[in-house]
Scaffold this motif. Structure first.
Motif, PDB file in Angstrom:
ATOM      1  N   ILE A  61       0.846  -1.202   0.000  1.00 20.99           N
ATOM      2  CA  ILE A  61       0.000   0.000   0.000  1.00 20.99           C
ATOM      3  C   ILE A  61       0.878   1.247   0.000  1.00 20.99           C
ATOM      4  O   ILE A  61       0.645   2.195  -0.765  1.00 20.99           O
ATOM      5  CB  ILE A  61      -0.963  -0.008   1.208  1.00 20.99           C
ATOM      6  N   ILE A  62       1.901   1.254   0.843  1.00 19.22           N
ATOM      7  CA  ILE A  62       2.819   2.400   0.899  1.00 19.22           C
ATOM      8  C   ILE A  62       3.514   2.590  -0.446  1.00 19.22           C
ATOM      9  O   ILE A  62       3.601   3.709  -0.964  1.00 19.22           O
ATOM     10  CB  ILE A  62       3.847   2.221   2.032  1.00 19.22           C
ATOM     11  N   ALA A  63       3.992   1.492  -1.037  1.00 20.44           N
ATOM     12  CA  ALA A  63       4.687   1.579  -2.326  1.00 20.44           C
ATOM     13  C   ALA A  63       3.770   2.147  -3.410  1.00 20.44           C
ATOM     14  O   ALA A  63       4.207   2.969  -4.227  1.00 20.44           O
ATOM     15  CB  ALA A  63       5.204   0.203  -2.736  1.00 20.44           C
ATOM     16  N   GLU A  64       2.515   1.736  -3.415  1.00 22.85           N
ATOM     17  CA  GLU A  64       1.587   2.262  -4.418  1.00 22.85           C
ATOM     18  C   GLU A  64       1.348   3.756  -4.238  1.00 22.85           C
ATOM     19  O   GLU A  64       1.305   4.509  -5.209  1.00 22.85           O
ATOM     20  CB  GLU A  64       0.268   1.491  -4.380  1.00 22.85           C
ATOM     21  N   HIS A  65       1.199   4.208  -2.997  1.00 21.23           N
ATOM     22  CA  HIS A  65       1.004   5.640  -2.757  1.00 21.23           C
ATOM     23  C   HIS A  65       2.252   6.418  -3.163  1.00 21.23           C
ATOM     24  O   HIS A  65       2.145   7.481  -3.781  1.00 21.23           O
ATOM     25  CB  HIS A  65       0.660   5.903  -1.290  1.00 21.23           C
ATOM     26  N   GLU A  66       3.411   5.898  -2.832  1.00 17.32           N
ATOM     27  CA  GLU A  66       4.663   6.568  -3.191  1.00 17.32           C
ATOM     28  C   GLU A  66       4.815   6.643  -4.709  1.00 17.32           C
ATOM     29  O   GLU A  66       5.248   7.657  -5.242  1.00 17.32           O
ATOM     30  CB  GLU A  66       5.860   5.847  -2.565  1.00 17.32           C
ATOM     31  N   SER A  67       4.447   5.568  -5.416  1.00 18.79           N
ATOM     32  CA  SER A  67       4.614   5.553  -6.874  1.00 18.79           C
ATOM     33  C   SER A  67       3.639   6.486  -7.577  1.00 18.79           C
ATOM     34  O   SER A  67       3.883   6.906  -8.703  1.00 18.79           O
ATOM     35  CB  SER A  67       4.468   4.129  -7.415  1.00 18.79           C
ATOM     36  N   ARG A  68       2.529   6.833  -6.917  1.00 16.41           N
ATOM     37  CA  ARG A  68       1.562   7.761  -7.505  1.00 16.41           C
ATOM     38  C   ARG A  68       1.916   9.210  -7.208  1.00 16.41           C
ATOM     39  O   ARG A  68       1.136  10.115  -7.500  1.00 16.41           O
ATOM     40  CB  ARG A  68       0.160   7.470  -6.963  1.00 16.41           C
ATOM     41  N   GLY A  69       3.054   9.436  -6.587  1.00 18.02           N
ATOM     42  CA  GLY A  69       3.473  10.798  -6.286  1.00 18.02           C
ATOM     43  C   GLY A  69       2.982  11.311  -4.949  1.00 18.02           C
ATOM     44  O   GLY A  69       3.147  12.480  -4.640  1.00 18.02           O
ATOM     45  N   GLU A  70       2.353  10.449  -4.160  1.00 22.29           N
ATOM     46  CA  GLU A  70       1.877  10.834  -2.835  1.00 22.29           C
ATOM     47  C   GLU A  70       3.000  10.578  -1.825  1.00 22.29           C
ATOM     48  O   GLU A  70       2.825   9.870  -0.850  1.00 22.29           O
ATOM     49  CB  GLU A  70       0.633  10.027  -2.473  1.00 22.29           C
ATOM     50  N   SER A  71       4.149  11.171  -2.083  1.00 23.14           N
ATOM     51  CA  SER A  71       5.356  10.871  -1.317  1.00 23.14           C
ATOM     52  C   SER A  71       5.280  11.392   0.106  1.00 23.14           C
ATOM     53  O   SER A  71       4.970  12.556   0.336  1.00 23.14           O
ATOM     54  CB  SER A  71       6.578  11.464  -2.013  1.00 23.14           C
ATOM     55  N   VAL A  72       5.570  10.508   1.035  1.00 24.65           N
ATOM     56  CA  VAL A  72       5.699  10.852   2.439  1.00 24.65           C
ATOM     57  C   VAL A  72       7.145  10.638   2.865  1.00 24.65           C
ATOM     58  O   VAL A  72       7.685  11.390   3.660  1.00 24.65           O
ATOM     59  CB  VAL A  72       4.751   9.979   3.302  1.00 24.65           C
TER      60      VAL A  72
END
Length: 179
Positions: A61-72
């Motif tokens: 889930i984290i990897a998918e958010h990061e790959s969509r530009g939702e970087s935390v």
């Protein structure tokens, strides 16, 4: 919402489909992320083996958010995490991350308490919902790292035993291949 004191059990079938045992329907990773955002603990297990897959799916889930530009997570933090898996620092990193998130969560809680006491915003409609969402966010951010009991007390010894067992099995297989 259903009883939130116990984790929501999600079963993964051989087809890799995820099944919500409370609502008797299939769910997606985004559905699971939504449960976590609302403050719900989630446990994902393989139906056949009974293996706990929660960590694997949370990372996905984290990897998918990061790959969509939702970087935390900044790139340097990700780089340090990768390095920690192959260095002696790996024994320190989980405790450091757990302590950091604990401090962040405590600071956020104190800030919200002070805002409620001092600011008229605390009386505004929807403020409690915003506070609950922030608390759910911090819980989701720290839950995978340290659970709800603190560092070193969240069953990590069980995980260590599982890792040792898997390592022994791999070493055994390698030894047989070398013969």
């Amino acid at each position: 919402m259903a009883e939130t004191t116990k984790p929501l059990l999600i079963k993964r079938y051989a087809s890799r489909r995820l099944y919500n045992t409370e609502t008797s329907d299939y769910v997606t990773l985004e559905d699971i992320a939504g449960f976590i955002r609302t403050g719900r603990e989630v446990q994902i297990v393989d139906l056949k083996s009974g293996d706990d897959l929660t960590r694997q799916y949370l990372l996905q889930i984290i990897a998918e958010h990061e790959s969509r530009g939702e970087s935390v997570l900044p790139v340097d933090v990700l780089t340090d995490l990768v390095r920690s898996y192959t260095s002696q620092a790996s024994s320190v990193v989980p405790q450091f991350l757990a302590a950091s998130f604990e401090m962040l969560r405590d600071g956020q809680s104190k800030l919200m308490e002070n805002m409620t006491k001092v600011s008229p915003m605390g009386q505004m409609p929807g403020f409690d919902a915003m506070r609950a969402q922030q608390q759910a966010f911090f819980k989701a951010m720290t839950g995978g790292v340290m659970g709800s009991t603190g560092p070193g007390q969240d069953g990590s010894n069980d995980n260590l035993e599982d890792i040792k067992k898997q390592l022994a099995e791999l070493q055994s297989k390698l030894a047989r291949m070398g013969k």
